[in-house]
Design a protein around this motif. Structure first.
Motif, PDB file in Angstrom:
ATOM      1  N   GLY A  74      58.129  77.837 -24.097  1.00  0.00           N
ATOM      2  CA  GLY A  74      57.429  76.712 -23.508  1.00  0.00           C
ATOM      3  C   GLY A  74      57.460  76.716 -21.999  1.00  0.00           C
ATOM      4  O   GLY A  74      57.923  77.656 -21.351  1.00  0.00           O
ATOM      5  N   THR A  75      56.968  75.652 -21.415  1.00  0.00           N
ATOM      6  CA  THR A  75      56.920  75.468 -19.967  1.00  0.00           C
ATOM      7  C   THR A  75      57.365  74.046 -19.649  1.00  0.00           C
ATOM      8  O   THR A  75      56.809  73.091 -20.189  1.00  0.00           O
ATOM      9  CB  THR A  75      55.494  75.682 -19.441  1.00  0.00           C
ATOM     10  OG1 THR A  75      55.082  77.010 -19.778  1.00  0.00           O
ATOM     11  CG2 THR A  75      55.447  75.509 -17.936  1.00  0.00           C
ATOM     12  N   PRO A  76      58.398  73.840 -18.827  1.00  0.00           N
ATOM     13  CA  PRO A  76      59.164  74.890 -18.149  1.00  0.00           C
ATOM     14  C   PRO A  76      60.156  75.563 -19.097  1.00  0.00           C
ATOM     15  O   PRO A  76      60.393  75.098 -20.211  1.00  0.00           O
ATOM     16  CB  PRO A  76      59.892  74.120 -17.060  1.00  0.00           C
ATOM     17  CG  PRO A  76      60.129  72.771 -17.674  1.00  0.00           C
ATOM     18  CD  PRO A  76      58.895  72.496 -18.485  1.00  0.00           C
ATOM     19  N   GLN A  77      60.758  76.649 -18.623  1.00  0.00           N
ATOM     20  CA  GLN A  77      61.822  77.322 -19.353  1.00  0.00           C
ATOM     21  C   GLN A  77      63.153  76.692 -18.924  1.00  0.00           C
ATOM     22  O   GLN A  77      63.438  76.580 -17.736  1.00  0.00           O
ATOM     23  CB  GLN A  77      61.810  78.816 -19.050  1.00  0.00           C
ATOM     24  CG  GLN A  77      60.507  79.497 -19.422  1.00  0.00           C
ATOM     25  CD  GLN A  77      60.361  80.868 -18.807  1.00  0.00           C
ATOM     26  OE1 GLN A  77      61.243  81.345 -18.095  1.00  0.00           O
ATOM     27  NE2 GLN A  77      59.241  81.507 -19.068  1.00  0.00           N
ATOM     28  N   TRP A  78      63.951  76.285 -19.916  1.00  0.00           N
ATOM     29  CA  TRP A  78      65.192  75.580 -19.626  1.00  0.00           C
ATOM     30  C   TRP A  78      66.403  76.498 -19.797  1.00  0.00           C
ATOM     31  O   TRP A  78      66.379  77.412 -20.622  1.00  0.00           O
ATOM     32  CB  TRP A  78      65.343  74.362 -20.534  1.00  0.00           C
ATOM     33  CG  TRP A  78      64.356  73.281 -20.226  1.00  0.00           C
ATOM     34  CD1 TRP A  78      63.138  73.084 -20.815  1.00  0.00           C
ATOM     35  CD2 TRP A  78      64.487  72.257 -19.238  1.00  0.00           C
ATOM     36  NE1 TRP A  78      62.507  72.000 -20.261  1.00  0.00           N
ATOM     37  CE2 TRP A  78      63.307  71.470 -19.288  1.00  0.00           C
ATOM     38  CE3 TRP A  78      65.481  71.931 -18.316  1.00  0.00           C
ATOM     39  CZ2 TRP A  78      63.111  70.380 -18.456  1.00  0.00           C
ATOM     40  CZ3 TRP A  78      65.285  70.839 -17.487  1.00  0.00           C
ATOM     41  CH2 TRP A  78      64.115  70.077 -17.565  1.00  0.00           C
ATOM     42  N   GLY A  79      67.424  76.223 -19.016  1.00  0.00           N
ATOM     43  CA  GLY A  79      68.635  77.018 -19.105  1.00  0.00           C
ATOM     44  C   GLY A  79      69.793  76.321 -18.430  1.00  0.00           C
ATOM     45  O   GLY A  79      69.779  75.099 -18.225  1.00  0.00           O
ATOM     46  N   ALA A  80      70.815  77.095 -18.094  1.00  0.00           N
ATOM     47  CA  ALA A  80      72.006  76.545 -17.455  1.00  0.00           C
ATOM     48  C   ALA A  80      72.601  77.585 -16.526  1.00  0.00           C
ATOM     49  O   ALA A  80      72.318  78.783 -16.638  1.00  0.00           O
ATOM     50  CB  ALA A  80      73.031  76.111 -18.503  1.00  0.00           C
ATOM     51  N   ALA A  81      73.418  77.118 -15.578  1.00  0.00           N
ATOM     52  CA  ALA A  81      74.084  78.014 -14.639  1.00  0.00           C
ATOM     53  C   ALA A  81      75.497  77.514 -14.388  1.00  0.00           C
ATOM     54  O   ALA A  81      75.760  76.304 -14.408  1.00  0.00           O
ATOM     55  CB  ALA A  81      73.312  78.094 -13.328  1.00  0.00           C
ATOM     56  N   PHE A  82      76.409  78.459 -14.167  1.00  0.00           N
ATOM     57  CA  PHE A  82      77.789  78.164 -13.811  1.00  0.00           C
ATOM     58  C   PHE A  82      78.055  78.811 -12.445  1.00  0.00           C
ATOM     59  O   PHE A  82      77.874  80.022 -12.291  1.00  0.00           O
ATOM     60  CB  PHE A  82      78.737  78.707 -14.877  1.00  0.00           C
ATOM     61  CG  PHE A  82      78.435  78.185 -16.257  1.00  0.00           C
ATOM     62  CD1 PHE A  82      78.981  76.989 -16.688  1.00  0.00           C
ATOM     63  CD2 PHE A  82      77.584  78.881 -17.105  1.00  0.00           C
ATOM     64  CE1 PHE A  82      78.696  76.495 -17.955  1.00  0.00           C
ATOM     65  CE2 PHE A  82      77.292  78.405 -18.368  1.00  0.00           C
ATOM     66  CZ  PHE A  82      77.843  77.207 -18.795  1.00  0.00           C
TER      67      PHE A  82
END
Length: 251
Positions: A74-82
């Protein structure tokens, strides 16, 4: 008109070749489809974080690092960061301003002297986790330009050593003591929210590996208390430019 006979051995050979070719084509198509439909991205990047605003009056740029992943649906593409960074190198212009009054021709004159603080040591260490999102903006062949933003929570610790010293300066009447400092050590620790936004670059070098880069502006809502005896003003937010480069893998 001539007729050519086909031997039984040739027919048997064709029976084996055709299924083998079809199997090869099927496997190749499946591999291409898998390369095009990879759903996840994981990567690591190194950063050079450049303080701006009030934070730049205390520290200079410091290296940092992050581990990130995205779900490519999909749009937007979701994620995470450490993320992690530690500022410990002080700005070159850290000093205190102190006045000394001299009498010149019978007239008192007050002169302010900028006095460096060579014994001063400070550090600001931060680590945190954030939710990230990105939009595919422009593609140039194997280069993809994304617009990204994120929000997260950060644990930070600030430390400043005690400062005990007599500050002396050279005046028209010789060496004078401008101030005697007796400042206790200070430590702060807290949780703060943060925001970031900027541009990310993804360059595919060999499927499924890409090199990444970009720049984001980051704001963490933390506060460093002032130390008036050292002419250190308060810092109400930690603002910095995050210049990053790394590598990612799609799977």
């Amino acid at each position: 008109m001539q007729f050519h006979s086909v031997s039984a051995s040739s027919i048997d050979e064709m029976k084996y070749r055709v299924p083998c070719c079809l199997l090869f084509v099927s496997l190749f198509a499946a591999q291409v489809g898998a390369a095009q439909d990879r759903e996840f991205t994981v990567g690591v990047s190194g950063s050079m974080l450049v303080p701006t605003s009030a934070l730049s009056k205390r520290f200079v740029a410091a290296p940092g690092g992050s581990l990130f992943f995205f779900v490519n649906r999909g749009t937007p593409q979701w994620g995470a960061a450490f993320e992690y960074v530690k500022f410990s190198k002080l700005a070159d212009n850290l000093s205190v301003s102190r006045p000394i009054t001299d009498t010149v021709g019978g007239v008192p004159q007050k002169t302010f002297y900028q006095i460096p603080l060579p014994k001063l040591a400070m550090s600001l260490e931060m680590f945190g986790a954030s939710v990230q999102a990105r939009y595919d903006a422009v593609r140039f062949g194997d280069l993809l330009v994304n617009i990204g933003f994120g929000a997260g929570i950060y644990r930070w610790t600030f430390k400043r050593n005690e400062y005990r010293d007599s500050l002396r300066v050279q005046t028209l009447r010789g060496v004078r003591t401008a101030a005697v400092l007796n400042v206790p050590a200070l430590q702060q620790q807290d949780w703060s929210g943060g925001l970031n936004a900027g541009i990310d670059l993804v360059f595919r070098i060999a499927d499924p590996v890409s090199v990444t880069g970009g720049a984001r502006y980051k704001i963490i809502i933390g506060e460093l208390w002032p130390t008036l005896a050292l002419d250190l003003e308060s810092v109400s937010t930690f603002q910095m430019l995050d210049l990053r480069a790394g590598i990612s893998v799609d799977f």
